[in-house]
Write an enzyme that holds these catalytic residues in place. Structure first.
Site, PDB file in Angstrom:
ATOM      1  N   SER A   1      -3.412  -5.987   8.736  1.00  0.00           N
ATOM      2  CA  SER A   1      -3.397  -5.204   7.759  1.00  0.00           C
ATOM      3  C   SER A   1      -2.787  -4.038   8.117  1.00  0.00           C
ATOM      4  O   SER A   1      -1.805  -3.626   8.457  1.00  0.00           O
ATOM      5  CB  SER A   1      -5.043  -5.156   7.442  1.00  0.00           C
ATOM      6  OG  SER A   1      -5.044  -4.556   6.117  1.00  0.00           O
TER       7      SER A   1
ATOM      8  N   HIS B   1      -8.675 -12.093   3.731  1.00  0.00           N
ATOM      9  CA  HIS B   1      -7.992 -10.975   4.770  1.00  0.00           C
ATOM     10  C   HIS B   1      -9.094 -10.712   5.856  1.00  0.00           C
ATOM     11  O   HIS B   1      -8.945  -9.879   6.530  1.00  0.00           O
ATOM     12  CB  HIS B   1      -8.485  -9.408   3.669  1.00  0.00           C
ATOM     13  CG  HIS B   1      -7.573  -8.754   4.132  1.00  0.00           C
ATOM     14  ND1 HIS B   1      -6.073  -8.829   4.294  1.00  0.00           N
ATOM     15  CD2 HIS B   1      -7.929  -7.342   4.622  1.00  0.00           C
ATOM     16  CE1 HIS B   1      -5.694  -7.586   4.821  1.00  0.00           C
ATOM     17  NE2 HIS B   1      -6.663  -6.584   5.051  1.00  0.00           N
TER      18      HIS B   1
ATOM     19  N   ASP C   1      -5.834 -13.894  -0.222  1.00  0.00           N
ATOM     20  CA  ASP C   1      -6.201 -12.547   0.360  1.00  0.00           C
ATOM     21  C   ASP C   1      -6.420 -11.552  -0.947  1.00  0.00           C
ATOM     22  O   ASP C   1      -5.624 -11.396  -1.810  1.00  0.00           O
ATOM     23  CB  ASP C   1      -5.092 -12.161   1.242  1.00  0.00           C
ATOM     24  CG  ASP C   1      -5.297 -10.677   1.986  1.00  0.00           C
ATOM     25  OD1 ASP C   1      -5.977  -9.640   1.371  1.00  0.00           O
ATOM     26  OD2 ASP C   1      -4.914 -10.460   2.877  1.00  0.00           O
TER      27      ASP C   1
END
Lengths: 276, 276
Positions: A145, A254, A221
């Site tokens: 991320s 995620h 995600d």
């Protein structure tokens, strides 16, 4: 430098160190996994950059990467995600200030004194690790991320410095998404020209080295369409012929369950490059 | 029963469910890992009981067991460690009350209305799992510390119910150590005769089934000499000829880094028994 954690793990040691960072002007912690091979030889290092809200703990407790590092003989180093401490500016937000350094060198008040995570992870930390641990100067970098963004920026900006780079669910175009626009405005100011140095899509256009990128991205995600947008990097890679393997992983979100599921493949990928 | 988490993990699904427990008289959560094979066939179940202060989250986020469950085609089920909720009695201590159910059926006030974790993990939860998920009635059980105690007690008390049992760093003789004496006095009263039903060393003496026990114990475990004392179980096993494999693992402590390092061997051990 002081060792604050020392735990046996997959035949090696999962340690955490505390040190005074001259780049960040504060006390920092970072994690080091030394696989069993480190007892008798110098090993290459895979750096891991974590995402928003993380410390040096998330990756070492949740990803399960130590098993693979032990299998391949790779040292893992995972820094914190921002400067910390009583005199470090913070914001009342999960995506700015502590836990959200975005791996840039801030130039704007009140951030510029401490928020220099780019220099920290690409310069000070590797120098420290290479001085104090049984490692070579052969490096790879990965992250998740915000940390995926950091890993791509570090590799694209430093030709020859990393043998390989990969990312999970990275923010590839911070200049074009809310997380990046908020952080870059605060840390770097309104002038978007200054943002280009920390934006993978922009950096790829002028990269001096065509180091292949491996990216895994879950198609479930929750941040895919709003913050991550890997298709922006893919389009640029095609335009400038930068080698990119973007793997859309069906059903994955995620979370660290996603990272845990594929970190073994990433460690193996880096190990091949590190030992080539 | 309501699904509250659903995350892709190693080709399967790491889920968390919430339900009203009639045994515990409160709302409970438990975790279920369904490996990829569960999409097409019924699979055996490995139950995991966690230690003091844990919820259903610790094992699923830190142990890395899903990889091995996916490899062997075993479902993992991890309950919480005590009843929870606004009307559940608690104590201002990490080792009594919420997070510290000790897998007993409490008989003393104020605990007896909710603290019936023994019945919950050996009866209500398996029945619920076997009704709602693609599983067989073939079961194994394992756990850590207080949960290692729970796993050993469950197996020793229920001949034929589990195909295999293992434990990490278990409390083998709660009647003889501070954690157990404190909890059993509160939950079961002063009469130590009532404690025997939840003490592995005592249960082994009269066990009707000689199910082999596999125990891993770190020799750098900070609780080894004060709370765990595996040599008490080893002496009993030798006296009554109960098959026990006690592996002292050099350098390992009481943390999830220890569990993560050996959970693969435990899942493989259980898979062999579950599929025999």
């Amino acid at each position: 430098m002081e060792r604050v954690e020392h735990r046996a793990c997959f035949g090696g040691w999962q340690d955490v160190y505390r040190h005074e960072s001259s780049t960040l002007n504060c006390t920092m912690q970072f994690a080091v996994y030394l696989p069993p091979q480190a007892a008798s030889e110098k090993l290459p290092v895979l750096y891991w950059l974590s995402g928003l809200t993380c410390t040096e703990q998330n990756f070492i407790t949740k990803a399960g990467a130590q098993r693979y590092a032990a299998e391949h003989g790779v040292v893992l180093v995972a820094p914190d995600t921002s400067p910390r401490g009583p005199d470090v500016s913070d914001a009342d937000a999960y995506d700015l200030g502590c836990g959200a350094g975005f791996y840039v060198n801030a130039t704007r008040a009140p951030w510029e004194r401490h928020y220099r995570m780019y220099d920290y992870v690409t310069r000070e930390l590797p120098a420290l690790v290479e001085e104090h641990f049984p490692v070579t100067e052969v490096r790879a970098i990965s992250g998740h991320s915000m940390g995926g963004h950091g890993a791509l920026v570090a590799a694209l900006s430093n030709p020859g410095r990393y043998r390989s780079v990969s990312a999970f669910s990275p923010i590839v175009a911070p200049s074009q998404v809310p997380w990046g626009e908020k952080a870059f405005t605060a840390y770097l100011g309104e002038n978007r020209e200054a943002w280009r140095a920390f934006d993978s899509v922009e950096l790829m256009k002028t990269a001096q080295e065509r180091l292949p990128l491996l990216i895994d991205q879950g198609d479930a995600d929750e941040f895919l369409d709003s913050q991550l947008k890997p298709q922006l990097l893919q389009a640029t890679a095609e335009a400038v012929q930068h080698p990119l393997t973007l793997r859309m992983q069906p059903g994955y979100d995620h979370s660290y369950y996603f990272i845990a599921s594929f970190i073994g493949e990433h460690v193996a990928y880096h190990a091949r490059a590190l030992k080539a």
